[in-house]
Design a protein around this motif. Structure first.
Motif, PDB file in Angstrom:
ATOM      1  N   LYS A   1      -9.659   7.584   4.749  1.00 20.12           N
ATOM      2  CA  LYS A   1     -10.116   8.315   3.560  1.00 20.12           C
ATOM      3  C   LYS A   1      -9.003   8.696   2.588  1.00 20.12           C
ATOM      4  CE  LYS A   1     -14.595  10.037   4.891  1.00 20.12           C
ATOM      5  NZ  LYS A   1     -15.445  11.142   5.272  1.00 20.12           N
ATOM      6  N   ASP A   2      -7.746   8.379   2.924  1.00 17.72           N
ATOM      7  CA  ASP A   2      -6.652   8.652   1.977  1.00 17.72           C
ATOM      8  C   ASP A   2      -6.879   7.906   0.669  1.00 17.72           C
ATOM      9  OD1 ASP A   2      -5.151  10.364   3.432  1.00 17.72           O
ATOM     10  OD2 ASP A   2      -3.534   8.951   3.921  1.00 17.72           O
ATOM     11  N   SER A   3      -6.456   8.548  -0.407  1.00 20.34           N
ATOM     12  CA  SER A   3      -6.408   7.850  -1.691  1.00 20.34           C
ATOM     13  C   SER A   3      -5.093   7.069  -1.725  1.00 20.34           C
ATOM     14  CB  SER A   3      -6.455   8.873  -2.826  1.00 20.34           C
ATOM     15  OG  SER A   3      -6.075   8.235  -4.023  1.00 20.34           O
TER      16      SER A   3
ATOM     17  N   ILE B   1       0.853  -1.190   0.000  1.00 23.23           N
ATOM     18  CA  ILE B   1       0.000   0.000   0.000  1.00 23.23           C
ATOM     19  C   ILE B   1       0.887   1.238   0.000  1.00 23.23           C
ATOM     20  CG2 ILE B   1      -0.215  -0.086   2.534  1.00 23.23           C
ATOM     21  CD1 ILE B   1      -3.043   1.081   2.207  1.00 23.23           C
ATOM     22  N   SER B   2       0.517   2.235  -0.817  1.00 23.34           N
ATOM     23  CA  SER B   2       1.310   3.467  -0.859  1.00 23.34           C
ATOM     24  C   SER B   2       0.418   4.621  -1.284  1.00 23.34           C
ATOM     25  CB  SER B   2       2.468   3.317  -1.848  1.00 23.34           C
ATOM     26  OG  SER B   2       1.960   2.984  -3.122  1.00 23.34           O
ATOM     27  N   THR B   3       0.819   5.823  -0.903  1.00 23.12           N
ATOM     28  CA  THR B   3       0.040   6.982  -1.338  1.00 23.12           C
ATOM     29  C   THR B   3       0.488   7.436  -2.730  1.00 23.12           C
ATOM     30  OG1 THR B   3       1.565   8.276  -0.016  1.00 23.12           O
ATOM     31  CG2 THR B   3      -0.605   7.908   0.922  1.00 23.12           C
ATOM     32  N   GLU B   4       1.775   7.187  -3.032  1.00 22.55           N
ATOM     33  CA  GLU B   4       2.302   7.507  -4.367  1.00 22.55           C
ATOM     34  C   GLU B   4       2.035   6.330  -5.294  1.00 22.55           C
ATOM     35  OE1 GLU B   4       4.436  10.369  -5.097  1.00 22.55           O
ATOM     36  OE2 GLU B   4       3.455  11.033  -3.241  1.00 22.55           O
ATOM     37  N   LYS B   5       1.808   6.613  -6.539  1.00 22.98           N
ATOM     38  CA  LYS B   5       1.614   5.529  -7.497  1.00 22.98           C
ATOM     39  C   LYS B   5       2.952   4.821  -7.748  1.00 22.98           C
ATOM     40  CE  LYS B   5      -0.491   4.511 -11.918  1.00 22.98           C
ATOM     41  NZ  LYS B   5      -1.301   4.988 -13.025  1.00 22.98           N
TER      42      LYS B   5
ATOM     43  N   TYR C   1      -4.666   0.122  13.716  1.00 26.23           N
ATOM     44  CA  TYR C   1      -3.273   0.144  14.165  1.00 26.23           C
ATOM     45  C   TYR C   1      -3.084  -0.834  15.310  1.00 26.23           C
ATOM     46  CZ  TYR C   1       1.031   2.032  16.171  1.00 26.23           C
ATOM     47  OH  TYR C   1       2.295   2.178  16.658  1.00 26.23           O
ATOM     48  N   SER C   2      -2.062  -1.679  15.222  1.00 30.04           N
ATOM     49  CA  SER C   2      -1.802  -2.550  16.382  1.00 30.04           C
ATOM     50  C   SER C   2      -0.314  -2.622  16.689  1.00 30.04           C
ATOM     51  CB  SER C   2      -2.386  -3.947  16.159  1.00 30.04           C
ATOM     52  OG  SER C   2      -1.905  -4.512  14.968  1.00 30.04           O
ATOM     53  N   GLY C   3       0.343  -1.490  16.674  1.00 28.20           N
ATOM     54  CA  GLY C   3       1.741  -1.436  17.091  1.00 28.20           C
ATOM     55  C   GLY C   3       2.708  -1.888  16.019  1.00 28.20           C
ATOM     56  N   PHE C   4       2.905  -3.200  15.930  1.00 27.30           N
ATOM     57  CA  PHE C   4       3.886  -3.694  14.974  1.00 27.30           C
ATOM     58  C   PHE C   4       3.365  -3.693  13.548  1.00 27.30           C
ATOM     59  CE2 PHE C   4       2.279  -8.039  14.222  1.00 27.30           C
ATOM     60  CZ  PHE C   4       1.306  -8.088  15.201  1.00 27.30           C
ATOM     61  N   GLN C   5       2.068  -3.546  13.396  1.00 27.68           N
ATOM     62  CA  GLN C   5       1.513  -3.515  12.034  1.00 27.68           C
ATOM     63  C   GLN C   5       0.242  -2.676  12.013  1.00 27.68           C
ATOM     64  OE1 GLN C   5       0.567  -7.709  11.385  1.00 27.68           O
ATOM     65  NE2 GLN C   5      -1.538  -7.335  11.987  1.00 27.68           N
ATOM     66  N   THR C   6      -0.155  -2.286  10.784  1.00 25.99           N
ATOM     67  CA  THR C   6      -1.466  -1.671  10.632  1.00 25.99           C
ATOM     68  C   THR C   6      -2.219  -2.454   9.574  1.00 25.99           C
ATOM     69  OG1 THR C   6      -0.632   0.520  11.195  1.00 25.99           O
ATOM     70  CG2 THR C   6      -2.747   0.443  10.050  1.00 25.99           C
ATOM     71  N   LYS C   7      -3.493  -2.716   9.863  1.00 29.70           N
ATOM     72  CA  LYS C   7      -4.340  -3.364   8.858  1.00 29.70           C
ATOM     73  C   LYS C   7      -5.239  -2.293   8.241  1.00 29.70           C
ATOM     74  CE  LYS C   7      -7.684  -6.373  10.014  1.00 29.70           C
ATOM     75  NZ  LYS C   7      -8.014  -7.621  10.686  1.00 29.70           N
ATOM     76  N   PHE C   8      -5.300  -2.297   6.920  1.00 32.73           N
ATOM     77  CA  PHE C   8      -6.148  -1.340   6.216  1.00 32.73           C
ATOM     78  C   PHE C   8      -7.237  -2.095   5.465  1.00 32.73           C
ATOM     79  CE2 PHE C   8      -1.869   0.440   6.302  1.00 32.73           C
ATOM     80  CZ  PHE C   8      -2.085   1.724   6.790  1.00 32.73           C
ATOM     81  N   TYR C   9      -8.469  -1.586   5.529  1.00 30.58           N
ATOM     82  CA  TYR C   9      -9.491  -2.031   4.589  1.00 30.58           C
ATOM     83  C   TYR C   9      -9.539  -0.973   3.506  1.00 30.58           C
ATOM     84  CZ  TYR C   9     -11.070  -5.535   7.907  1.00 30.58           C
ATOM     85  OH  TYR C   9     -11.123  -6.617   8.735  1.00 30.58           O
ATOM     86  N   VAL C  10      -9.172  -1.365   2.297  1.00 31.81           N
ATOM     87  CA  VAL C  10      -9.114  -0.402   1.194  1.00 31.81           C
ATOM     88  C   VAL C  10     -10.279  -0.666   0.256  1.00 31.81           C
ATOM     89  CG1 VAL C  10      -7.761   0.442  -0.749  1.00 31.81           C
ATOM     90  CG2 VAL C  10      -6.613  -0.243   1.370  1.00 31.81           C
ATOM     91  N   LYS C  11     -11.063   0.372   0.007  1.00 31.88           N
ATOM     92  CA  LYS C  11     -12.221   0.213  -0.872  1.00 31.88           C
ATOM     93  C   LYS C  11     -11.810   0.508  -2.304  1.00 31.88           C
ATOM     94  CE  LYS C  11     -16.927   0.504  -0.030  1.00 31.88           C
ATOM     95  NZ  LYS C  11     -18.001   1.120   0.725  1.00 31.88           N
ATOM     96  N   VAL C  12     -12.032  -0.461  -3.174  1.00 31.15           N
ATOM     97  CA  VAL C  12     -11.632  -0.322  -4.569  1.00 31.15           C
ATOM     98  C   VAL C  12     -12.894  -0.327  -5.434  1.00 31.15           C
ATOM     99  CG1 VAL C  12     -10.331  -1.371  -6.460  1.00 31.15           C
ATOM    100  CG2 VAL C  12      -9.428  -1.461  -4.129  1.00 31.15           C
ATOM    101  N   ARG C  13     -12.899   0.528  -6.456  1.00 26.19           N
ATOM    102  CA  ARG C  13     -14.040   0.655  -7.381  1.00 26.19           C
ATOM    103  C   ARG C  13     -15.349   0.919  -6.630  1.00 26.19           C
ATOM    104  NH1 ARG C  13     -11.486  -0.075 -11.682  1.00 26.19           N
ATOM    105  NH2 ARG C  13     -10.526  -1.988 -12.466  1.00 26.19           N
TER     106      ARG C  13
ATOM    107  N   LEU D   1      -2.269  -3.698 -10.015  1.00 24.45           N
ATOM    108  CA  LEU D   1      -2.275  -2.385  -9.362  1.00 24.45           C
ATOM    109  C   LEU D   1      -3.682  -1.789  -9.372  1.00 24.45           C
ATOM    110  CD1 LEU D   1      -0.692   0.110  -8.238  1.00 24.45           C
ATOM    111  CD2 LEU D   1      -0.389   0.829 -10.619  1.00 24.45           C
ATOM    112  N   PHE D   2      -4.149  -1.331  -8.226  1.00 22.86           N
ATOM    113  CA  PHE D   2      -5.464  -0.699  -8.140  1.00 22.86           C
ATOM    114  C   PHE D   2      -5.390   0.556  -7.279  1.00 22.86           C
ATOM    115  CE2 PHE D   2      -6.308  -5.133  -9.002  1.00 22.86           C
ATOM    116  CZ  PHE D   2      -7.263  -5.058 -10.009  1.00 22.86           C
ATOM    117  N   GLN D   3      -6.262   1.460  -7.596  1.00 21.23           N
ATOM    118  CA  GLN D   3      -6.370   2.659  -6.766  1.00 21.23           C
ATOM    119  C   GLN D   3      -7.608   2.497  -5.880  1.00 21.23           C
ATOM    120  OE1 GLN D   3      -8.788   5.412  -7.076  1.00 21.23           O
ATOM    121  NE2 GLN D   3      -7.751   6.459  -5.372  1.00 21.23           N
TER     122      GLN D   3
END
Ligand SMILES: Nc1ncnc2c1ncn2[C@@H]1O[C@H](COP(=O)(O)OP(=O)(O)OP(=O)(O)O)[C@@H](O)[C@H]1O
Ligand SMILES: [Mg+2]
Length: 376
Positions: A356-358, A296-300, A320-332, A310-312
């Motif tokens: 809400k970050d892209s 996951i990255s903010t830059e392409k 956030y859980s300290g050693f890692q972060t889990k993201f649910y990313v909504k695509v399309r 690759l998807f946006q």
């Protein structure tokens, strides 16, 4: 490790109309740390009790070292069980609890003295021989139960969720100890658990069960990386699992027997995934990609590699859980993809990714996995 120690052949077990085990076959090798893993009610304890001799199967065979044992009572099978709830004798000392099986077979006092001391040492309870069970912690009680189960030198040790009464930290600690005991004495362990992390961390091989069926038998790596069914993929670890249809199959030039598959996933679009299985266009399959394999990255990303998907998308929820972060990313705007980002090197991570970050998410075709063909 050599030879088959315990062989379960086409075992089925009914309780009235209910089928608790459905044609289960397993070959457990001598000296193996073998786990039965599955959700509550899937038949793990029933299978273990059949191996121990406390339960009789309706059909099927059971052999130890190629010898039929189904007709033998539990005490003649050389398979001892450690239960979840210790089952110690409350009025006897630690020493006498461990000595009990030896007294039953009328061993001499000198032998008892030496052996009990040895086994108490093995489970690190040397200083506790004189105590009664109610003076011990949960972990110590379970060690007494393990020493008692081992003292008659069984060929197989059966463990039915032996750590489930302990808190998480102690459970991990005891698991490591159990692994060390297994390494020291070298007999076959059959370990029942519904905890996938436990099973992955200590087992040589795992049988994943559900509703009386064995769905897959394999090493922890095989079970995690190449799940045989949707259920296994979802039950072991966390994953992203989608249905899709195969659009095209192209042999990979450099790797014999490997194919690049293009797959249409209705909510996502076309993706690439490699496989070594024989698949063809038009087949409906399940596809899985583990969250830790998605970047996951903010830059392409600027990569030109052909194997990258690759998807946006937008961050729906970061956890956030300290050693890692889990993201649910909504695509399309439709589909949620789980991504796990390990926080390894703080200085390399760039700005925080927040709600809400892209973002861009990407993964290699080699890291995705086609789970199973549903229909052609
Ligand atoms: N003696 C029995 N009579 C009737 N049904 C039984 C009996 N023993 C087990 N069952 C049923 O068989 C199924 C499998 O039970 P089992 O105890 O083997 O599950 P398990 O995988 O060990 O579950 P758990 O993780 O909760 O211990 C369950 O649905 C259970 O209700
Ligand atoms: Mg059980």
């Amino acid at each position: 490790m050599k030879g088959s120690d315990v062989r379960v052949g086409n075992v089925s077990k009914f309780f009235d109309e209910f089928r608790a085990l459905n044609d289960v076959s397993l070959e457990i090798k001598r000296g193996e740390f073998f786990s039965l893993l599955g959700p509550s009610g899937c038949g793990k304890t029933t299978l273990l009790r059949i191996i121990a001799g406390f339960e009789t199967p309706d059909t099927g065979a059971l052999t130890f070292d190629e010898t039929d044992v189904l007709s033998l009572p539990p005490n003649r099978r050389q398979a001892n069980t450690v239960f979840q709830n210790y089952a110690l004798f409350p009025h006897l000392t630690v020493f006498e609890n461990v000595a009990f099986p030896l007294r039953i077979r009328k061993a001499g006092n000198a032998e008892i003295e030496t052996k009990v001391r040895d086994y108490l040492k093995l489970v690190q309870l040397e200083g506790h021989a004189h105590k009664k069970p109610n003076q011990l912690s949960g972990g110590q009680k379970q060690r007494v139960a393990i020493a008692r189960a081992l003292i008659n030198e069984p060929r197989v040790l059966l463990l039915d969720e032996p750590l489930s009464a302990l808190d998480a930290k102690l459970r991990q600690h005891m698991l490591i100890e159990l692994d060390q005991i297994h390494d020291k004495i070298g007999i076959t362990f059959i370990y029942v658990t519904h905890d996938q992390e436990e099973a992955l961390s200590v087992s040589d091989r795992i049988a994943v069960m559900n509703q009386g069926d064995v769905l897959q038998v394999g090493t922890p790596h095989e079970i995690y990386e190449s799940p045989a069914t949707d259920f296994v993929a979802k039950f072991i670890g966390e994953t992203n699992l989608f249905d899709g249809e195969i659009l095209s199959v192209t042999p990979i030039q450099k790797v014999e027997g490997e194919y690049m598959v293009e797959l249409a996933i209705p909510e996502l679009g076309a993706i690439k995934v490699t496989t070594v299985d024989e698949v063809k266009s038009g087949q409906r399959v399940s596809f899985t990609i583990r969250p830790e394999k998605v970047l996951i990255s903010t830059e392409k990303p600027t990569t030109t590699r052909e194997d990258i998907n690759l998807f946006q998308g937008f961050v729906d929820e970061p956890i956030y859980s300290g050693f890692q972060t889990k993201f649910y990313v909504k695509v399309r705007d439709k589909i949620l993809i789980r991504v796990i980002k390990q926080h390894a090197k703080y200085s390399d991570e760039g700005p925080d990714i927040v709600w809400k970050d892209s973002v861009y998410i990407s993964w290699s075709a080699h890291d995705g996995y086609i789970v199973g063909v549903k229909e052609s």
